[in-house]
Design a protein around this motif. Structure first.
Motif, PDB file in Angstrom:
ATOM      1  N   ALA A 147       0.834  -1.206   0.000  1.00  0.00           N
ATOM      2  CA  ALA A 147       0.000   0.000   0.000  1.00  0.00           C
ATOM      3  C   ALA A 147       0.867   1.254   0.000  1.00  0.00           C
ATOM      4  N   VAL A 148       1.899   1.275   0.820  1.00  0.00           N
ATOM      5  CA  VAL A 148       2.799   2.434   0.860  1.00  0.00           C
ATOM      6  C   VAL A 148       3.463   2.626  -0.506  1.00  0.00           C
ATOM      7  N   ASN A 149       3.915   1.525  -1.110  1.00  0.00           N
ATOM      8  CA  ASN A 149       4.555   1.625  -2.428  1.00  0.00           C
ATOM      9  C   ASN A 149       3.600   2.169  -3.486  1.00  0.00           C
ATOM     10  N   LEU A 150       2.349   1.747  -3.430  1.00  0.00           N
ATOM     11  CA  LEU A 150       1.371   2.267  -4.394  1.00  0.00           C
ATOM     12  C   LEU A 150       1.075   3.742  -4.131  1.00  0.00           C
ATOM     13  N   LEU A 151       1.124   4.151  -2.873  1.00  0.00           N
ATOM     14  CA  LEU A 151       0.916   5.568  -2.558  1.00  0.00           C
ATOM     15  C   LEU A 151       2.024   6.433  -3.153  1.00  0.00           C
ATOM     16  N   ILE A 154       0.971   7.079  -6.782  1.00  0.00           N
ATOM     17  CA  ILE A 154      -0.202   7.920  -7.080  1.00  0.00           C
ATOM     18  C   ILE A 154      -0.144   9.300  -6.436  1.00  0.00           C
ATOM     19  N   MET A 155       0.865   9.554  -5.628  1.00  0.00           N
ATOM     20  CA  MET A 155       0.914  10.812  -4.904  1.00  0.00           C
ATOM     21  C   MET A 155       0.900  12.007  -5.854  1.00  0.00           C
ATOM     22  N   SER A 156       0.086  12.979  -5.510  1.00  0.00           N
ATOM     23  CA  SER A 156      -0.051  14.192  -6.315  1.00  0.00           C
ATOM     24  C   SER A 156      -0.377  15.352  -5.373  1.00  0.00           C
ATOM     25  N   PRO A 157      -0.315  16.570  -5.866  1.00  0.00           N
ATOM     26  CA  PRO A 157      -0.677  17.705  -5.000  1.00  0.00           C
ATOM     27  C   PRO A 157      -2.107  17.588  -4.442  1.00  0.00           C
ATOM     28  N   GLU A 158      -3.002  16.948  -5.202  1.00  0.00           N
ATOM     29  CA  GLU A 158      -4.388  16.823  -4.777  1.00  0.00           C
ATOM     30  C   GLU A 158      -4.576  15.854  -3.605  1.00  0.00           C
ATOM     31  N   ASN A 159      -3.750  14.809  -3.526  1.00  0.00           N
ATOM     32  CA  ASN A 159      -3.963  13.797  -2.479  1.00  0.00           C
ATOM     33  C   ASN A 159      -2.857  13.804  -1.415  1.00  0.00           C
ATOM     34  N   ARG A 160      -1.905  14.680  -1.561  1.00  0.00           N
ATOM     35  CA  ARG A 160      -0.733  14.706  -0.678  1.00  0.00           C
ATOM     36  C   ARG A 160      -1.118  14.812   0.807  1.00  0.00           C
ATOM     37  N   GLN A 161      -2.048  15.698   1.148  1.00  0.00           N
ATOM     38  CA  GLN A 161      -2.418  15.903   2.554  1.00  0.00           C
ATOM     39  C   GLN A 161      -3.088  14.663   3.140  1.00  0.00           C
ATOM     40  N   ILE A 163      -2.694  11.544   2.183  1.00  0.00           N
ATOM     41  CA  ILE A 163      -1.661  10.508   2.331  1.00  0.00           C
ATOM     42  C   ILE A 163      -0.783  10.820   3.540  1.00  0.00           C
ATOM     43  N   LYS A 164      -0.422  12.087   3.693  1.00  0.00           N
ATOM     44  CA  LYS A 164       0.415  12.505   4.830  1.00  0.00           C
ATOM     45  C   LYS A 164      -0.256  12.150   6.158  1.00  0.00           C
ATOM     46  N   GLN A 165      -1.527  12.473   6.301  1.00  0.00           N
ATOM     47  CA  GLN A 165      -2.250  12.177   7.540  1.00  0.00           C
ATOM     48  C   GLN A 165      -2.319  10.669   7.804  1.00  0.00           C
ATOM     49  N   ALA A 166      -2.575   9.900   6.778  1.00  0.00           N
ATOM     50  CA  ALA A 166      -2.667   8.444   6.941  1.00  0.00           C
ATOM     51  C   ALA A 166      -1.319   7.855   7.342  1.00  0.00           C
ATOM     52  N   LEU A 167      -0.245   8.368   6.772  1.00  0.00           N
ATOM     53  CA  LEU A 167       1.095   7.867   7.121  1.00  0.00           C
ATOM     54  C   LEU A 167       1.472   8.242   8.554  1.00  0.00           C
ATOM     55  N   GLU A 168       1.103   9.433   8.975  1.00  0.00           N
ATOM     56  CA  GLU A 168       1.382   9.855  10.352  1.00  0.00           C
ATOM     57  C   GLU A 168       0.649   8.953  11.345  1.00  0.00           C
ATOM     58  N   ALA A 183       7.156   3.867   5.176  1.00  0.00           N
ATOM     59  CA  ALA A 183       6.191   4.943   5.418  1.00  0.00           C
ATOM     60  C   ALA A 183       6.903   6.235   5.809  1.00  0.00           C
ATOM     61  N   ALA A 184       7.928   6.123   6.664  1.00  0.00           N
ATOM     62  CA  ALA A 184       8.675   7.307   7.100  1.00  0.00           C
ATOM     63  C   ALA A 184       9.401   7.958   5.922  1.00  0.00           C
ATOM     64  N   GLU A 185       9.907   7.140   5.023  1.00  0.00           N
ATOM     65  CA  GLU A 185      10.590   7.675   3.844  1.00  0.00           C
ATOM     66  C   GLU A 185       9.615   8.450   2.949  1.00  0.00           C
ATOM     67  N   LEU A 186       8.436   7.894   2.734  1.00  0.00           N
ATOM     68  CA  LEU A 186       7.435   8.591   1.926  1.00  0.00           C
ATOM     69  C   LEU A 186       6.972   9.866   2.628  1.00  0.00           C
ATOM     70  N   LEU A 187       6.764   9.786   3.933  1.00  0.00           N
ATOM     71  CA  LEU A 187       6.339  10.968   4.688  1.00  0.00           C
ATOM     72  C   LEU A 187       7.389  12.077   4.606  1.00  0.00           C
ATOM     73  N   GLN A 188       8.644  11.720   4.725  1.00  0.00           N
ATOM     74  CA  GLN A 188       9.725  12.704   4.613  1.00  0.00           C
ATOM     75  C   GLN A 188       9.733  13.337   3.227  1.00  0.00           C
ATOM     76  N   TYR A 189       9.516  12.519   2.210  1.00  0.00           N
ATOM     77  CA  TYR A 189       9.455  13.043   0.845  1.00  0.00           C
ATOM     78  C   TYR A 189       8.302  14.038   0.701  1.00  0.00           C
ATOM     79  N   ILE A 190       7.151  13.692   1.253  1.00  0.00           N
ATOM     80  CA  ILE A 190       5.987  14.581   1.176  1.00  0.00           C
ATOM     81  C   ILE A 190       6.284  15.908   1.852  1.00  0.00           C
ATOM     82  N   LYS A 191       6.936  15.862   2.999  1.00  0.00           N
ATOM     83  CA  LYS A 191       7.219  17.086   3.755  1.00  0.00           C
ATOM     84  C   LYS A 191       8.226  17.994   3.055  1.00  0.00           C
TER      85      LYS A 191
END
Length: 193
Positions: A147-151, A154-161, A163-168, A183-191
């Motif tokens: 699931a994290v890999n698929l996120l 698909i991550m985009s400006p529209e769904n970023r927030q 995804i961020k909340q779900a990862l936190e 998950a932490a790696e993806l969250l860091q990338y989002i931030k």
């Protein structure tokens, strides 16, 4: 190498062919998609996503319906979705996807359901993000990692927030290192993005 006696060699060959942009690679992958070993077929389905054509789309569609192995079937769904997105989504593909969810071998597999919601999301139904995020709560760490890999995909400006909340939330409770590190790696990338 595609004809090697060892399934690991054939599978590795299928995995590497994703980087080859020649028609011979596609032909070899189509052959490996019929291999007797499920992991070889899985790798072949995955690599076929790099060769968008109506023929490959049709082969993957047949694999989704007839593949006996759930993990391989889930990869066929992912690649079919990517190819369908590249070729353009039509009513025929939407109808096929809707029928998929009703198939018992799809409904019984968490991997297949995750792939189904990914397909639904990338092809037309952005509200499927909630269903995708729900797989972060799976008791199967492999499903969570997938699931994290698929996120990531698909991550985009529209769904970023969202995804961020779900990862936190996931990181507050996750004990499996492979899930939490991914998950932490993806969250860091989002931030930082």
């Amino acid at each position: 190498m595609a004809n090697d006696k060892d399934a690991l060699i054939r599978g590795r060959c299928a995995g590497l062919l994703v980087h080859a942009s020649v028609s011979k690679a596609k032909r070899v992958l189509l052959t490996l998609a019929c291999d007797k070993d499920a992991l070889v077929r899985t790798e072949a389905y995955d690599s076929l996503s790099a060769f968008p054509s109506k023929h490959v789309q049709k082969v993957l569609k047949q694999a989704i319906v007839h593949e006996p192995n759930a993990l391989a079937r889930s990869y066929a769904i992912l690649s079919w979705a990517d190819i369908t997105q590249a070729l353009g989504v039509h009513k025929k593909q939407k109808k096929f996807l809707k029928q998929l969810k009703k198939l018992p071998k799809i409904k019984k597999s968490e991997h297949c359901m995750l792939s189904f919601y990914y397909a639904k999301y990338v092809l037309w139904h952005k509200k499927s993000l909630k269903k995708l995020l729900a797989f972060l709560n799976s008791s199967d760490y492999q499903i969570c990692c997938c699931a994290v890999n698929l996120l990531w995909d698909i991550m985009s400006p529209e769904n970023r927030q969202s995804i961020k909340q779900a990862l936190e939330q996931l990181l507050q409770r996750e004990v499996c290192a492979s899930v939490s590190e991914n998950a932490a790696e993806l969250l860091q990338y989002i931030k930082t993005a």
